[in-house]
Structures are given as structure tokens and as C-alpha cells.
Design a protein around this motif. Structure first.
Motif, mmCIF file in Angstrom:
data_model
loop_
_atom_site.group_PDB
_atom_site.id
_atom_site.type_symbol
_atom_site.label_atom_id
_atom_site.label_comp_id
_atom_site.label_asym_id
_atom_site.label_seq_id
_atom_site.Cartn_x
_atom_site.Cartn_y
_atom_site.Cartn_z
ATOM 1 N N ALA A 904 0.829 -1.209 0.000
ATOM 2 C CA ALA A 904 0.000 0.000 0.000
ATOM 3 C C ALA A 904 0.858 1.251 0.000
ATOM 4 C CB ALA A 904 -0.919 -0.013 1.221
ATOM 5 N N ASP A 905 2.006 1.193 0.696
ATOM 6 C CA ASP A 905 2.915 2.342 0.699
ATOM 7 C C ASP A 905 3.392 2.667 -0.719
ATOM 8 O OD1 ASP A 905 2.793 2.579 3.467
ATOM 9 O OD2 ASP A 905 4.516 1.263 3.792
ATOM 10 N N MET A 906 3.647 1.598 -1.490
ATOM 11 C CA MET A 906 4.166 1.807 -2.845
ATOM 12 C C MET A 906 3.136 2.491 -3.743
ATOM 13 S SD MET A 906 7.215 0.612 -2.585
ATOM 14 C CE MET A 906 7.131 1.161 -0.870
ATOM 15 N N MET A 907 1.858 2.355 -3.402
ATOM 16 C CA MET A 907 0.792 2.910 -4.229
ATOM 17 C C MET A 907 0.314 4.266 -3.723
ATOM 18 S SD MET A 907 0.584 0.522 -6.428
ATOM 19 C CE MET A 907 -0.891 1.014 -7.323
ATOM 20 N N SER A 908 0.872 4.713 -2.573
ATOM 21 C CA SER A 908 0.401 5.944 -1.941
ATOM 22 C C SER A 908 1.288 7.122 -2.321
ATOM 23 C CB SER A 908 0.386 5.771 -0.422
ATOM 24 O OG SER A 908 -0.411 4.672 -0.059
ATOM 25 N N ALA A 909 0.832 8.309 -1.931
ATOM 26 C CA ALA A 909 1.654 9.509 -2.126
ATOM 27 C C ALA A 909 2.978 9.322 -1.393
ATOM 28 C CB ALA A 909 0.910 10.731 -1.597
ATOM 29 N N TRP A 910 4.060 9.809 -1.984
ATOM 30 C CA TRP A 910 5.402 9.532 -1.457
ATOM 31 C C TRP A 910 6.044 10.842 -0.983
ATOM 32 C CZ3 TRP A 910 7.053 4.837 -0.385
ATOM 33 C CH2 TRP A 910 8.400 4.632 -0.062
ATOM 34 N N HIS A 912 8.960 10.909 1.118
ATOM 35 C CA HIS A 912 10.182 10.500 1.806
ATOM 36 C C HIS A 912 11.399 10.930 0.995
ATOM 37 C CE1 HIS A 912 7.503 8.236 4.318
ATOM 38 N NE2 HIS A 912 7.156 7.395 3.341
ATOM 39 N N PRO A 913 12.535 11.143 1.675
ATOM 40 C CA PRO A 913 13.766 11.553 0.968
ATOM 41 C C PRO A 913 14.511 10.392 0.311
ATOM 42 C CG PRO A 913 14.167 11.482 3.330
ATOM 43 C CD PRO A 913 12.700 11.213 3.138
ATOM 44 N N TYR A 914 13.902 9.237 0.275
ATOM 45 C CA TYR A 914 14.447 8.082 -0.427
ATOM 46 C C TYR A 914 13.353 7.557 -1.355
ATOM 47 C CZ TYR A 914 11.795 5.805 3.346
ATOM 48 O OH TYR A 914 10.806 5.430 4.219
ATOM 49 N N ASP A 915 13.727 6.836 -2.397
ATOM 50 C CA ASP A 915 12.733 6.432 -3.381
ATOM 51 C C ASP A 915 12.088 5.096 -3.027
ATOM 52 O OD1 ASP A 915 14.634 4.507 -4.070
ATOM 53 O OD2 ASP A 915 15.342 5.628 -5.804
ATOM 54 N N ARG A 916 11.069 4.753 -3.794
ATOM 55 C CA ARG A 916 10.319 3.507 -3.554
ATOM 56 C C ARG A 916 11.223 2.284 -3.738
ATOM 57 N NH1 ARG A 916 6.365 6.995 -5.717
ATOM 58 N NH2 ARG A 916 4.338 6.920 -4.625
ATOM 59 N N GLN A 917 12.131 2.357 -4.694
ATOM 60 C CA GLN A 917 13.044 1.239 -4.932
ATOM 61 C C GLN A 917 13.861 0.947 -3.667
ATOM 62 O OE1 GLN A 917 13.408 -0.458 -7.873
ATOM 63 N NE2 GLN A 917 15.139 -1.745 -7.273
ATOM 64 N N THR A 918 14.386 1.989 -3.051
ATOM 65 C CA THR A 918 15.166 1.816 -1.820
ATOM 66 C C THR A 918 14.300 1.247 -0.714
ATOM 67 O OG1 THR A 918 16.615 3.664 -2.416
ATOM 68 C CG2 THR A 918 16.532 3.038 -0.080
ATOM 69 N N ALA A 919 13.067 1.670 -0.647
ATOM 70 C CA ALA A 919 12.167 1.212 0.405
ATOM 71 C C ALA A 919 11.853 -0.272 0.286
ATOM 72 C CB ALA A 919 10.875 2.016 0.365
ATOM 73 N N ALA A 920 11.466 -0.701 -0.899
ATOM 74 C CA ALA A 920 10.930 -2.055 -1.053
ATOM 75 C C ALA A 920 11.921 -3.050 -1.644
ATOM 76 C CB ALA A 920 9.694 -2.010 -1.941
ATOM 77 N N PHE A 921 12.876 -2.559 -2.453
ATOM 78 C CA PHE A 921 13.810 -3.467 -3.111
ATOM 79 C C PHE A 921 15.247 -2.966 -2.908
ATOM 80 C CE2 PHE A 921 9.814 -3.364 -5.537
ATOM 81 C CZ PHE A 921 9.393 -4.675 -5.349
ATOM 82 N N PRO A 922 15.698 -2.947 -1.658
ATOM 83 C CA PRO A 922 16.981 -2.315 -1.342
ATOM 84 C C PRO A 922 18.192 -3.016 -1.944
ATOM 85 C CG PRO A 922 16.089 -3.425 0.577
ATOM 86 C CD PRO A 922 15.019 -3.440 -0.448
ATOM 87 N N LEU A 923 18.092 -4.308 -2.229
ATOM 88 C CA LEU A 923 19.144 -5.043 -2.935
ATOM 89 C C LEU A 923 18.503 -5.746 -4.128
ATOM 90 C CD1 LEU A 923 21.176 -6.511 0.078
ATOM 91 C CD2 LEU A 923 21.859 -4.629 -1.438
ATOM 92 N N THR A 924 19.267 -5.986 -5.154
ATOM 93 C CA THR A 924 18.682 -6.477 -6.417
ATOM 94 C C THR A 924 17.958 -7.797 -6.255
ATOM 95 O OG1 THR A 924 20.824 -7.472 -6.972
ATOM 96 C CG2 THR A 924 20.371 -5.266 -7.839
ATOM 97 N N TRP A 925 18.493 -8.696 -5.396
ATOM 98 C CA TRP A 925 17.888 -10.029 -5.290
ATOM 99 C C TRP A 925 16.579 -10.041 -4.501
ATOM 100 C CZ3 TRP A 925 17.644 -10.797 -0.130
ATOM 101 C CH2 TRP A 925 18.653 -10.270 0.679
ATOM 102 N N VAL A 926 16.259 -8.951 -3.813
ATOM 103 C CA VAL A 926 15.035 -8.916 -3.013
ATOM 104 C C VAL A 926 13.806 -9.104 -3.903
ATOM 105 C CG1 VAL A 926 13.571 -7.506 -1.506
ATOM 106 C CG2 VAL A 926 16.063 -7.500 -1.192
ATOM 107 N N ALA A 927 13.853 -8.511 -5.090
ATOM 108 C CA ALA A 927 12.703 -8.572 -5.994
ATOM 109 C C ALA A 927 12.413 -9.981 -6.484
ATOM 110 C CB ALA A 927 12.935 -7.646 -7.189
ATOM 111 N N GLU A 928 13.420 -10.855 -6.460
ATOM 112 C CA GLU A 928 13.223 -12.216 -6.943
ATOM 113 C C GLU A 928 12.291 -13.021 -6.048
ATOM 114 O OE1 GLU A 928 17.097 -13.899 -7.201
ATOM 115 O OE2 GLU A 928 17.861 -12.378 -8.590
ATOM 116 N N ASN A 929 12.206 -12.648 -4.790
ATOM 117 C CA ASN A 929 11.384 -13.428 -3.849
ATOM 118 C C ASN A 929 10.843 -12.488 -2.782
ATOM 119 O OD1 ASN A 929 10.243 -15.742 -2.652
ATOM 120 N ND2 ASN A 929 12.028 -16.081 -1.352
ATOM 121 N N LYS A 930 10.176 -11.427 -3.216
ATOM 122 C CA LYS A 930 9.745 -10.379 -2.305
ATOM 123 C C LYS A 930 8.650 -10.866 -1.359
ATOM 124 C CE LYS A 930 9.217 -6.269 -0.501
ATOM 125 N NZ LYS A 930 10.240 -5.716 0.425
ATOM 126 N N PHE A 931 8.864 -10.643 -0.070
ATOM 127 C CA PHE A 931 7.822 -10.879 0.926
ATOM 128 C C PHE A 931 7.312 -9.517 1.392
ATOM 129 C CE2 PHE A 931 6.081 -11.292 5.139
ATOM 130 C CZ PHE A 931 5.320 -12.448 5.052
#
Length: 960
Positions: A904-910, A912-931
Motif C-alpha cells: 500500500a505504501d508503494m501505491m500511496s503519495a510519497w 520520503h527523501p528516499y525512493d520507492r526502490q530503496t524502500a521495497a527493493f533495497p538489494l537487487t535479489w530482493v525482488a526475486e522473492n519479495k515478501f
């Protein structure tokens, strides 16, 4: 040509259980600067305690061979139809729950929900369970389960005493119709509390000055007696009224809460959980709102997250017992979460109408049996009943029992040689016809005819004033998922909200979240293990008897002890049983005055709690700067205790994650001062195959089968805590009044409701030991040491390692000191724990045994690749903290303090001084098996101040 021996896969399971492969092990050994596993072991384990030679066990057995052997063992059990009752009944486990919960690693490999943002699924399931208990008992608040009915009764007795402060009596009354195993446990527990147990008919209650009483409703003989007058009498004496009851019966009976009971408890086993020769089962425990801060065990409450979304969490004294240590009101540190979830889902699946139909059918079949027997001149002693009949002593009892044996049917024979019959959910019309055949021989009775007569005459076997009129399970969750499709999707929806071992490693220190292999789990649901009543005759339980004997011998070989009791059904119960053995032994020597227990500062919180339950006075021993026991302080306090020294409770390796060099000297010092050594088995995973508690000098130790021996944590339970003892303590192991231990001491009582505790999950540990064998067990321990030291090598430049041996080594776990970072930046251990969720990890053990730290135990099951992912996440978080420190990110608006981030955070107004990528996918491999965490950070303080422990209304969701 390759030989057949070289083509055998006898060690295949070892390589499947152990995470790092040979190549990875070589790399990791190089990283930690060790030549080999044996070299690393020599650097870590003190030479004075090393095991000489291999364990006296067989080497590894392939999975198919081990399963075939255990299947043959199970087939030695003869699964008679059980009409024994006494709190245990055959049941039908809905297949959708069997397959998707009990057999599903998404449910059974999760940890206790201390990090609730990634445990919302099982927390909702537990709220459902609490609501079910509240509704059926008529009480105001319920906990999330206890271990079994008997120990729940013991907890209720203790709660009654501490709640009724104006009442100075030390006597507790037990209704003579309470289950005998419950009375057995109550007597054991009461002795060291200093309580007197009085038993008798409920009508004699007014003759005694007591602080509380336990009433069984319906009684163990099946009779239904109105408890309301007794409850009123108790309240007139300023005493607690405790009612033990049956959830299925309460579908038809007036609730104890409506009659004024103060505590209501029992066993939820018959709500879709197999008997399993005694467990595991979830005991329920409910009370009044006014007692919410004294109720034992865990309570799940409703709070809110940072966006005001309703969210579940463990509330109140969930953490209190560990914090209060010797001032704790109970040593309970676990629950039966997996089984409570099953019972709650059983209620969700059937709903109120379905449950009522099941209860009515059980009651009608019981009534048909009673009417038929009475018609043929056989006296049923209880005219009012729900599901159990007691039949007056029969002149041809032996003949009837022989006929029952031929039909493969078990009855209960009580102390007066009366015959008891308890009907259950699996009982059919044909079964009632069969019971007529057994009890009567030739007869002309017809189930349909008797049923029609009862229907036409509107016959009831429950007193009119005790018939239930209150509605129950009115919440939408119990009225929405009755098709298998709907139920399947509901279970999957909740499963998706929980992080378990089937997603990523759970690096909790002292909790040992290792692989729970599929082959180990398969036998748990075999009918030949599941449908055995705990009090079935021994001649029918040869399979279980063999399992018990073989597992005891395995544990003897691993620990070096002379005798093993499998009765304690949790680690804390093991502590209690071990201390009981020590006290009874000392009393046998005329040394009952020994009542001082020395406990290091580093000990688990349950150690002092268990000690105070046994009437011991806790004296805390200091630890030195390296985290070891301060031997000078220990010697001084042992000397000060003098002939009052009872024992030392110590964990080895220490809770600080280090093998203390002086452990043998510590044990010797205690023995020289006349005391006994209790070794907490929490860290046995670092001993197996390398050293043994008995060889070190321990007199008794409990073994957490849910840690070292692969029983899964089940989202917070079940667990098992058998104890091993040296020969001089063997005579003081727990016994059992209903099903005595072979060769057991008749003067010893029980500590749990059934003789072998949660017997059905002993199969898991048997399989674990058999699959790894002597060679695999040793290697597993060595890899646990390697994995921990590898993480130290990777993380020590970022997070100080709080305690190490003089050579910089740790044991199987390590403590990361987060306090310097907190002092520099304000980022707390909580912030780091929540941020790890964004990387797909459960946090390590937080602030135990030292506040402001993480205790990390990677276990032997995790590969180098997974260890590297965890290390990379922790290093990435370190660099994020530096961004806060340097001012790039504000202290109040950065990825750590805002963690975890939801979809829900990713779909809401943003903003923050950091981007959505940093918030949810801070390392490249996180996206492969995101919880994705289901909720944002939960407000614990708000939840405790606004305690609500039942299912929220649907409005509470739509409002937000």
C-alpha cells in the motif's frame, strides 16, 4: 568400474540437511581461517570436555529406509475404537485443514510471532481461536492456548491463589469428578507451592476453608451437575471458582461464564486435532476482564499500525515472564499455536450451526445407547450427560471386556470397576449397534427405532436449566468459509501474511530454526500414530512403546545420561521436571532444606521462573566482561549458601554464545558444595557429537526437541522438553497415575497430562536422529559452528561481536552489539529488526540476553548463499544507518524508522527523501522473492493501553 558401495546414498540426507555444500564449506573455512571442520572444532570446544570417539548410534539411514522402519513400528500399534474419553476423543480432521495447515510448512515452520508485522496470518488465526473460546465458555478474555488441560488447571490454581489476596487459606478443593490425570498434576504442582489439595464430592465444598476450587463440567464420569450453587458458595468464601469443561459439550450446555465462573479451562483436542497418544493439543484458558494482567500464557490483542490500520500482536505479559524472572507468575514461555490454529479453523470451517449439529449428533447417539441399555436392565449411573455414560458394575464385566477386545473396542474402567463409554464425532449408527452387541449379546434393539422414540417424546438428557440459550460464534469469520473452496482460499490468504522457513532463514539465537525435513514430518499424520488414545492398554501400543524406548536410547547416547523422561511437553516443563527430580532426590537424603538455586545473569528468563515455582530461592551469579560465569562470585555465593545450596542452573554453551573454558570446574564446585547441576538444553545444538552434558558434569538437563531435534516451532508451539538425568536422579522422574511409567517410582506424580507428553511428535525427532546418524549429527554440529563463525567474519567490521572466546571464536550463535550505532544515530534495534523485513528476513533474537543487541544463530541448515544474503542485508542496513548519521536522511524520515514498507505504501503519495526502490527493493535479489509485510509498524503501547483480544468487527476495517 564404480563399486556398489560407492553408489549407495546412505549419507544423502546428511547433505540435504546441511546447507553448505563441500565447495561452500571450503570457502567458508578459508574465510574464518580454519584448515578443516575438525580444526575449527578444536579451536572452539574446550579439550577437557571433548567427546572421545563417535556417538553410540547407527550411522545415517536413507529416508525411504527410515520411513519404512517407522511404518513397521507404527503398524505395531492397534488402533481400537476408543470410547475411553477422559478429555481425549477421536475426531475428524477436516482434510482441507490437514493438508493446508498441519502438513504445510508455511504454517508449521514459522516462529513465535514476536515480529507481528510478518505474522499477521497466524495472529488472526489465534484471535479466531480466542474468540471461539470466549464465546463457548461465556468468559470475557482468553489466552492463545496452554500446553494441556492438566497443566492449565495447575496454572489456574496458582492464579487463583495470587488473585485472592484477602483469602489466607492455603487449601485448594478439587471436585472428585475431575479427570484423574488433572488431579495428579495438581498434586505435583501444589506441593512446592505449599498448597493443600482437598478432594471430595462437590456437595462437601462448603465444609472447607479454601482459596479456590476446580469443578469438572461435565464430570469425568459423564455426569452433568449444576455448578452454579458451588460457584456461589465459593464466591461467598472469597474464593475462586474454576471450571474445567469440554468445548463440544458447551455447544449444548449453559456456559460456565454465565454461571459466574472465574476461570474456565479444558482441552480443544476434539476440535479437529488427532489424539496422538496424548498430544500435542491446545489447552484453552479463559477468565474475567479484571484478571487480564494475571492470566498465564500469551494473549493476542488488536492494535493499529502507523497508518491506523487494525493489526494483531502479542499483548501484555507475553514478554513479562522473561523480564520478571524469579518474580514471574508462571514459567510458561510457549503455547500450542499450530494446534490452536487447527482448532480455531475447525470452528471457522464448521461454523456455529455445524458445530451444534456435531454436538447434537454425539449427544443423540449417547442418548440412544443409554435408552437401549436401560431398556435391557443395565443401569446407567448418570441420568444427565452429554457424551459419556458410566454403567454400574456388571456381573459379567470380564466377559464383556473380552468381547470388546474381539471387536477392537476400548472402554474405560474406573476405580470402582464401573464401565465408562464416551461417544465422539467419529461414532456411527453402526457403532452403537456394535456396542449393543458387545454389552448385551443377543438383542432386538434398533438404533432407528430408539431414535424415533426419543424424537417423538422430545427426550432430553441435559437438565432444562443447563441447556444453552446463548448464541455463539456470531462473528462473520465463523459464518463465511464453509465451502472447501472458501476455506482453502482463507487459509492461503492467512498463510501469505506470514514469513516462515519456506521463504527465508530465521536467524534467531537460542531458537535453532533449522530444517524440519519433509520425511521427518510425514509420520505425524499416519493414522497408526494419530488415532491412539493416551490411556489405551499397553498391549495395543507396542509401536509407541518401541518408539519411546528407541528415542530414549538415542538421547542417552547423545547426552550421556542414564535415564530419560519424555513426559515434559515444553522446555519450561522440562526445567520444572528436572528441578523436581533434584528436590525429591535431596529430600530422600534428608536434605529437603536445600532451597537455594544459583543462576547466572546470562540465564534464560524461564530458569528463575521455574526455580521459584519449585520453592527455590534464586541467587543471581555475576558474569564477567567476556560473558562467562564469574567463578569467584560463584564460589563465594556457593559458600554463602552452605548446606542450603540446592543447585546451579546453567546454559552451555552460554547464552552469550561462547563455550566457557571452566565449565567442568564450575560443575565440580557445585558438587563439592553439595549441590546439583541443572544444564539448560537450549544450546544442545552446539554439543551433539562433540561433547555431552553428563560428561561435562551436569546431573540433569532438558532437551528442547523443537530446537536441536527438528520438531518445528509451529508458529509458537508445539514444543517438547524431555529431561535426561544421571543414575542417582532416575528414581525421581515423573510418573503417571492413569498410565504408569514402566519401572517408575509410584511415589512420583505427573508433570503433564499424558505419560509421554506430546507423543505423536516424538516421531519427528526419532526420524531426525535416524536420518543423520552418528556421523551426520556430529557434522551438523560442526557446520553450525562454521556458519556462526562465518557470519562473524562477514559482519564484525560493521557490528561489534559482544562476546567471543579469547581467540575470537564463537559457538553456534553470536551477539551483534547495536548499541554504539544507537548512541551515534538514534537508530534502534527495533528499527533494524523492522527494516530486515523489507529485505525478506525475520529479525534475529532482539535484546536478549543483552538489551540493544541481536543474537544470531544461523543453524547448520542454511547454505552459504543464504548466509551471504543475510549478511549483505545487514551490511546494507549498516550503510543506511550511516546515511542517517551523515544527515543525508533525516532521523525521523528514513527507511529504517519507517520500516517495514507495505504494498500500500508503494501505491500511496510519497513524501520520503528516499525512493520507492530503496524502500521495497533495497538489494537487487530482493525482488526475486519479495515478501510483503501485511501491515506497517505496529503500535505496541497503544495496543496495551487499549487492550482488545477478540475478533474485530468488520466496521473496524472499513472505517480505515
Amino acid at each position: 568400474m564404480t563399486s556398489l558401495n560407492d553408489l549407495e546414498f546412505r549419507d544423502a540426507f546428511i547433505n540435504r540437511h546441511i546447507g553448505p555444500n563441500d565447495k561452500q564449506q571450503t570457502h567458508m573455512l578459508s574465510t574464518v581461517k580454519a584448515k578443516s571442520l575438525d580444526d575449527l572444532t578444536d579451536q572452539i570446544v574446550p579439550s577437557s570436555i571433548k567427546l572421545n570417539g563417535a556417538l553410540a548410534l547407527e550411522n545415517a539411514t536413507p529416508e525411504n529406509e527410515a520411513l519404512a522402519y517407522l511404518q513397521a513400528m507404527a503398524n505395531q500399534n492397534v488402533t481400537y475404537k476408543s470410547y475411553i474419553g477422559m478429555g481425549y476423543h477421536d475426531t475428524l480432521v477436516p482434510n482441507v485443514i490437514l493438508r493446508n495447515v498441519l502438513e504445510n510448512p508455511g504454517w508449521y515452520t514459522a516462529y513465535t510471532p514476536y515480529q507481528p508485522e510478518i505474522a499477521q496470518g497466524r495472529l488472526e488465526a489465534l484471535i479466531n481461536y480466542q474468540q471461539m473460546v470466549i464465546d463457548l465458555t461465556g468468559m470475557e478474555i482468553a489466552n492463545a492456548s496452554l500446553l494441556d488441560e492438566a497443566t492449565a488447571a495447575a496454572e489456574a490454581m496458582a492464579m487463583a491463589k495470587r488473585s485472592m489476596r484477602k483469602n489466607k487459606s492455603n487449601a485448594f478443593f478439587v471436585d472428585e469428578l475431575v479427570h484423574p490425570q488433572t488431579l495428579d498434576v495438581l498434586r505435583t504442582r501444589a506441593e512446592y507451592y505449599g498448597y493443600d489439595i482437598i478432594t471430595g464430592p462437590l456437595g462437601s465444598l462448603e465444609q472447607h476453608e479454601i482459596f479456590g476450587a476446580l469443578i469438572q463440567y461435565p464430570g469425568t464420569d459423564g455426569s452433568i451437575t449444576d455448578p452454579e450453587p458451588a460457584i456461589a458458595q465459593l464466591h461467598s468464601k472469597d474464593a475462586f471458582a474454576i471450571v474445567a469443561t469440554d468445548l463440544m459439550a458447551l455447544c449444548l450446555l449453559k456456559s460456565p461464564g454465565e454461571m459466574g465462573a472465574d476461570i474456565v479451562l479444558g482441552n480443544s483436542q476434539r476440535f479437529g486435532v488427532p489424539m496422538g497418544f496424548g498430544g500435542p493439543h491446545a489447552a484453552f484458558f479463559a477468565t474475567r476482564e479484571t484478571h487480564k494482567r494475571t492470566i498465564p500464557g500469551r494473549i493476542i490483542g488488536v492494535s493499529k499500525d502507523t497508518h491506523d490500520k487494525p493489526a494483531y500482536r502479542m499483548a501484555l505479559q507475553t514478554r513479562e515472564q522473561h523480564i520478571r524472572r524469579e518474580k514471574a507468575t508462571s514459567n510458561i514461555c510457549t503455547a500450542q499455536v499450530l494446534l490452536a490454529n487447527m482448532a480455531g479453523f475447525y470452528a471457522v470451517y464448521h461454523g456455529p450451526q455445524g458445530l451444534k449439529r456435531i454436538a447434537q449428533r454425539i449427544h443423540r447417539l449417547t442418548g440412544i445407547l443409554a435408552e437401549g441399555l436401560e431398556a435391557k436392565g443395565i443401569r446407567v449411573m448418570n441420568s444427565h450427560f452429554f457424551d459419556t455414560l458410566t454403567i454400574d458394575s456388571l456381573h459379567n464385566l470380564d466377559f464383556i471386556l473380552e468381547r470388546a477386545k474381539n471387536y477392537k473396542v476400548n472402554f474405560r474402567i474406573d476405580k470402582n470397576s464401573n464401565l465408562g463409554i464416551s461417544i465422539n464425532e467419529t461414532t456411527t449408527r453402526d457403532d452403537i449397534e456394535e456396542l449393543f452387541d458387545i454389552l448385551l449379546g443377543d438383542h432386538d434393539l434398533n438404533v432407528g427405532t430408539i431414535d424415533a422414540n426419543l424424537t417423538s417424546q422430545n427426550t432430553t438428557f441435559i437438565q432444562e436449566n443447563l441447556e444453552r440459550t446463548e448464541p455463539f460464534l456470531t462473528h462473520p469469520v465463523f459464518n463465511s468459509h464453509h465451502s472447501e473452496t472458501d476455506m482453502l482460499r482463507y487459509l492461503k490468504q492467512l498463510e501469505n501474511r506470514d514469513l516462515a522457513l519456506n521463504h527465508s532463514m530465521i536467524a534467531l539465537g537460542s531458537c535453532t530454526m533449522k530444517l524440519n525435513a519433509t520425511a521427518q514430518m510425514i509420520p505425524v499424520t499416519w493414522e497408526k500414530f494419530g488415532r491412539v488414545h493416551p490411556f489405551a492398554p499397553a498391549i495395543q501400543t507396542h509401536g509407541y512403546n518401541t518408539l519411546v524406548e528407541e528415542l530414549q536410547n538415542m538421547l542417552k547416547a547423545i547426552t550421556g545420561f542414564d535415564a530419560i523422561s519424555l513426559q515434559p511437553n515444553s522446555g519450561a516443563q522440562g526445567e520444572y521436571a528436572g528441578l523436581l527430580a533434584i528436590r525429591k532426590y535431596q529430600e530422600s537424603l534428608g536434605e529437603g532444606h536445600r532451597d537455594i538455586c544459583l543462576i547466572p545473569q546470562s540465564a534464560h528468563g524461564t530458569n528463575p521462573a521455574s526455580a521459584q515455582m519449585m520453592g527455590l530461592k534464586v541467587v543471581v551469579v555475576k558474569t564477567d566482561n567476556l560473558g562467562n560465569v564469574d567463578q569467584e562470585d560463584l564460589a563465594q555465593k556457593a559458600e554463602q549458601a552452605g548446606d542450603k545450596l540446592s543447585c546451579l542452573m546453567i546454559t552451555y554453551p552460554s547464552t552469550h554464545g561462547v563455550y566457557e573454558q571452566g565449565i567442568k570446574e564450575i560443575c565440580q564446585l557445585i558438587h563439592e558444595n553439595g549441590g546439583q547441576v541443572y544444564m539448560d538444553g537450549a544450546n544442545l545444538n552446539a554439543q551433539v557429537g562433540l561433547t555431552r552434558p553428563a560428561d561435562i558434569g551436569a546431573d540433569v538437563s532438558h532437551m528442547n526437541l523443537h530446537k536441536t531435534f527438528a520438531i518445528p516451532h509451529g508458529g509458537g508451539g508445539p514444543g517438547m522438553g524431555p529431561i535426561g538425568v544421571a543414575s542417582h536422579l532416575a528414581a525421581f522422574l515423573p510418573n503417571h497415575v492413569v498410565s504408569p511409567v514402566e519401572g517408575g517410582n509410584p511415589l512420583m506424580g505427573a508433570v503433564s497430562a499424558s505419560t509421554f507428553g506430546s507423543a505423536s511428535i516424538l516421531t519427528i525427532s526419532w526420524m531426525y536422529i535416524r536420518l543423520l546418524g552418528a556421523n551426520g549429527l556430529r557434522k551438523a554440529t560442526q557446520i553450525a559452528l562454521l556458519n556462526a563463525n562465518y557470519l562473524v567474519a562477514r559482519l564484525k567490521d560493521y557490528y561489534p561481536i559482544l562476546y567471543t572466546a579469547a581467540n575470537g571464536r564463537v559457538a553456534h550463535e553470536c551477539i551483534l552489539d547495536l548499541r554504539p550505532l544507537k548512541a551515534e544515530t538514534g537508530i534502534t534495534e527495533v528499527d533494524i529488526a523492522k527494516r530486515l523485513m523489507d529485505y525478506g528476513f525475520h529479525a534475529p533474537t532482539m535484546s536478549f540476553p543483552v538489551a540493544g543487541t541481536f543474537m544470531v544463530e544461523p543453524t547448520e541448515s542454511e547454505s552459504q548463499a543464504e548466509l551471504d544474503r543475510f549478511a549483505d542485508a545487514m551490511i546494507s542496513i549498516y550503510h543506511e544507518i550511516q546515511q542517517v548519521k551523515s544527515g543525508v536522511w533525516p532521523a525521523d524520515n528514513n527507511p529504517l524508522v519507517n520500516a517495514p514498507h507495505t504494498q500500500a505504501d508503494m501505491m500511496s503519495a510519497w513524501d520520503h527523501p528516499y525512493d520507492r526502490q530503496t524502500a521495497a527493493f533495497p538489494l537487487t535479489w530482493v525482488a526475486e522473492n519479495k515478501f510483503w509485510p501485511f501491515v506497517n509498524r505496529i503500535d505496541d503501547v497503544w495496543g496495551d493501553r487499549n487492550l482488545f483480544c477478540a475478533c474485530p468487527t468488520t466496521d473496524s476495517y472499513t472505517e480505515n
